[in-house]
Enzyme design. Sequence first.
Site, short mmCIF file in Angstrom:
data_model
loop_
_atom_site.label_atom_id
_atom_site.label_comp_id
_atom_site.label_asym_id
_atom_site.label_seq_id
_atom_site.Cartn_x
_atom_site.Cartn_y
_atom_site.Cartn_z
N LYS A 112 0.82 -1.21 0.00
CA LYS A 112 0.00 0.00 0.00
C LYS A 112 0.85 1.26 0.00
O LYS A 112 0.44 2.28 -0.54
CB LYS A 112 -0.98 -0.01 1.18
N LYS A 194 -5.11 -10.59 -8.54
CA LYS A 194 -6.36 -10.93 -7.88
C LYS A 194 -7.49 -10.02 -8.37
O LYS A 194 -7.26 -8.85 -8.63
CB LYS A 194 -6.15 -10.71 -6.36
N LYS A 197 -11.90 -5.50 -5.69
CA LYS A 197 -13.10 -4.68 -5.73
C LYS A 197 -12.79 -3.19 -5.86
O LYS A 197 -13.67 -2.40 -6.17
CB LYS A 197 -13.99 -4.96 -4.52
P1 AMP Z 1 -11.35 -7.30 0.11
O1 AMP Z 1 -12.16 -7.21 -1.13
O2 AMP Z 1 -9.88 -7.39 -0.19
O3 AMP Z 1 -11.71 -6.27 1.13
O4 AMP Z 1 -11.66 -8.70 0.77
C1 AMP Z 1 -12.85 -9.00 1.43
C2 AMP Z 1 -13.02 -10.50 1.47
O5 AMP Z 1 -13.38 -10.98 0.18
C3 AMP Z 1 -11.74 -11.23 1.86
O6 AMP Z 1 -11.92 -11.82 3.11
C4 AMP Z 1 -11.54 -12.30 0.83
O7 AMP Z 1 -11.81 -13.56 1.39
C5 AMP Z 1 -12.59 -12.09 -0.21
N1 AMP Z 1 -11.98 -11.79 -1.52
C6 AMP Z 1 -11.66 -10.58 -2.02
N2 AMP Z 1 -11.20 -10.68 -3.26
C7 AMP Z 1 -11.21 -11.99 -3.57
C8 AMP Z 1 -10.83 -12.74 -4.72
N3 AMP Z 1 -10.37 -12.16 -5.81
N4 AMP Z 1 -10.98 -14.08 -4.68
C9 AMP Z 1 -11.46 -14.68 -3.60
N5 AMP Z 1 -11.83 -14.04 -2.47
C10 AMP Z 1 -11.71 -12.71 -2.46
#
Ligand code: AMP
Length: 327
Positions: A112, A194, A197
């Site tokens: 970050k 990955k 979002k």
């Molecule tokens: P984030 O979007 O990084 O805030 O992640 C929130 C939750 O979503 C995390 O605990 C991950 O388990 C899940 N997650 C986020 N992105 C992915 C991805 N590309 N594939 C699988 N799980 C994801």
Amino acid sequence: MKKTLLSGVAPTGNLTIGNYIGALKNWKEMQRQYDCLFMVVDMHAITIHQDPSSLRSRCLSFVSQYLALGIEPKESTIFIQSHVSAHAELAWILNCFTYMGELNRMTQFKNKTKKYSSNINAGLYVYPVLMAADILLYQTDIVPIGDDQRQHLELTRDIAVRFNNLYGKVFQIPEPYISKVGARIMSLLDPKSKMDKSDHNFNNYIALLDEPSVVLKKIRQAITDSGTEIKVDKSKLGISNLLTVYSCLSGMPIPKLEEQFKGKNYTAFKKELAELIIEILRPIQNKYKKLMDNKDYISTILKQGAKKAGERADRILKKVQERIGFI
Ligand code: AMP
Ligand code: TRP
């Protein structure tokens, strides 16, 4: 007694099918088995600058998406992190039991600081300590997380053990829960990274709120590799990722899908995948729209959630304060 499970998502960007497959879909199923707490972590979100009105609307939207996905306020505690002030209070105490050496090793912090080089603030640095406070405040047994959060959970465990060794057992030592298949859904246009979002390019992900025509377009554009075979292969990241998505959403094992799509071309496969995604998202989006028209209901859920979580968190916080000598 049911074991306690806690997880949270930061209200940034748009919830994606990656979030759904890796986290939210499992949450729904875990509600029966565990005593669940699900947060929207707005305090974590502000480690990166947020526009106040988007932060507000995202918090509401994320809560509505949790509900639309089948998280039940009668069964689980759903709340906004900042509504329970014990999180900030315990985080401060835990800061005093966390070494800079430990925080310096955090991969997410290192990444970050590269990505947000004009705003390397202290909050970003102690982000994992706030996460430890989130978890330790509820005597959490199980923490569903993505692969990238594994290191933060290890740190949480280290802090908890350290504190318990000094003051007697106060904290439950939490275990991570990382689902094996689909733990990492990859970006549509760049399957080496990955699906994120907060990606600036919307075409890299399918949002849970994407309209059918958008889903169709994004899947059509998704990178597939040279060749024609619909098969998981280390050298064919694009098609492997799409097959993983298909498998996670349909519940069909990958070898079965490879068999099913034998001899078919990428276009046909993508069309079926897009249709599958659209069918899964349709009821979620319908329920979401109804919820967003009923803001009073959401606000009641959040008030109840904050009260339930707050009472539990205050008990542990009080115990911690007593042990360290606050009068
Ligand atoms: P984030 O979007 O990084 O805030 O992640 C929130 C939750 O979503 C995390 O605990 C991950 O388990 C899940 N997650 C986020 N992105 C992915 C991805 N590309 N594939 C699988 N799980 C994801
Ligand atoms: N840091 C987590 C993420 O980016 C979100 C989070 C904050 C969290 N507090 C938590 C996850 C407590 C699980 C438990 O995904």
